[in-house]
Design a protein around this motif. Structure first.
Motif, short mmCIF file in Angstrom:
data_model
loop_
_atom_site.label_atom_id
_atom_site.label_comp_id
_atom_site.label_asym_id
_atom_site.label_seq_id
_atom_site.Cartn_x
_atom_site.Cartn_y
_atom_site.Cartn_z
N LEU A 10 24.99 34.12 53.13
CA LEU A 10 26.37 34.05 52.63
C LEU A 10 26.95 35.45 52.42
CD1 LEU A 10 26.25 31.07 50.10
CD2 LEU A 10 27.49 31.19 52.26
N ILE A 11 26.16 36.36 51.90
CA ILE A 11 26.61 37.74 51.71
C ILE A 11 26.91 38.38 53.06
CG2 ILE A 11 25.87 40.03 50.95
CD1 ILE A 11 24.38 38.63 48.64
N ILE A 16 30.91 40.26 57.10
CA ILE A 16 31.46 40.20 58.46
C ILE A 16 32.92 39.74 58.43
CG2 ILE A 16 31.30 39.00 60.68
CD1 ILE A 16 28.21 39.07 60.28
N LEU A 17 33.21 38.72 57.63
CA LEU A 17 34.60 38.24 57.51
C LEU A 17 35.51 39.31 56.91
CD1 LEU A 17 34.14 34.55 56.32
CD2 LEU A 17 35.10 35.34 58.49
N GLY A 20 36.25 41.88 59.48
CA GLY A 20 37.22 41.35 60.46
C GLY A 20 38.63 41.38 59.91
N VAL A 21 38.81 40.97 58.65
CA VAL A 21 40.13 40.98 58.04
C VAL A 21 40.67 42.40 57.95
CG1 VAL A 21 41.37 40.53 55.87
CG2 VAL A 21 39.82 38.81 56.80
N VAL A 22 39.84 43.35 57.54
CA VAL A 22 40.27 44.75 57.44
C VAL A 22 40.67 45.27 58.82
CG1 VAL A 22 39.45 47.09 56.97
CG2 VAL A 22 38.95 45.25 55.36
N THR A 23 39.91 44.94 59.83
CA THR A 23 40.23 45.36 61.20
C THR A 23 41.58 44.80 61.65
OG1 THR A 23 37.88 45.46 61.74
CG2 THR A 23 39.41 45.38 63.59
N LEU A 24 41.81 43.52 61.38
CA LEU A 24 43.09 42.90 61.76
C LEU A 24 44.27 43.56 61.03
CD1 LEU A 24 42.17 39.10 61.94
CD2 LEU A 24 42.79 40.61 63.83
N VAL A 25 44.10 43.84 59.76
CA VAL A 25 45.17 44.49 59.00
C VAL A 25 45.47 45.86 59.59
CG1 VAL A 25 45.71 45.53 56.75
CG2 VAL A 25 44.76 43.22 56.86
N ILE A 26 44.46 46.62 59.91
CA ILE A 26 44.66 47.95 60.50
C ILE A 26 45.37 47.84 61.84
CG2 ILE A 26 43.46 49.93 61.51
CD1 ILE A 26 41.37 49.62 59.25
N ILE A 27 44.97 46.90 62.67
CA ILE A 27 45.60 46.72 63.99
C ILE A 27 47.08 46.38 63.84
CG2 ILE A 27 45.69 45.22 66.02
CD1 ILE A 27 42.59 45.14 65.88
#
Length: 141
Positions: A10-11, A16-17, A20-27
């Motif tokens: 779970l950790i 990983i999630l 992914g969210v941080v990457t999407l925000v940066i993009i």
């Protein structure tokens, strides 16, 4: 033992999630910044200076009548360009007197003239810079 493994999984999934969210925000932020970086036509007009039509001789004794519009990067640069009107005309005469009518007839010649003029102007600019040079009127005789 099973409980520890489930907690570890779970950790890992959470990390990983989150990545992914941080990457999407940066993009998305980068795309928004890039789209916003090109000025609107209203901004271009507000930061531009017209240089009235002038007539001068070319290197091959032809005559050119030309008008340009200079786009500055901000309001201070526009004000400086307005004050440097006489220097701009002098630089234009210098550039054009080294060109022939054949040099100016093609796209390459016009691009070279605009680039050279922009570079010369940016060397003397103290507040900002010239972003673009537009030929608004042009006749060779």
């Amino acid at each position: 033992m099973k409980n520890k493994m489930i907690r570890t999984m779970l950790i890992m999934v959470s990390i990983i999630l989150l990545a992914g969210v941080v990457t999407l925000v940066i993009i998305f932020k980068t795309e928004h910044t890039q789209k916003k970086s090109s000025p609107s036509i209203d901004e271009v007009v507000k930061s531009s200076v017209d240089i009235d039509q002038m007539t001068t001789n070319l290197k091959d004794n032809h005559i050119v009548q030309i008008s340009i519009r200079l786009e500055a990067n901000d309001k201070k640069a526009k004000e400086e360009l307005t004050k440097r009107d006489f220097q701009i005309k002098d630089m234009m005469i210098d550039e054009l007197s080294e060109m022939t009518s054949k040099d100016l007839q093609g796209e390459k010649g016009k691009v070279k003239f605009k680039t050279d003029l922009k570079n010369r102007l940016n060397k003397v600019m103290q507040d900002g810079e010239v972003v673009n040079v537009y030929i608004t009127s042009y006749v060779i005789q």
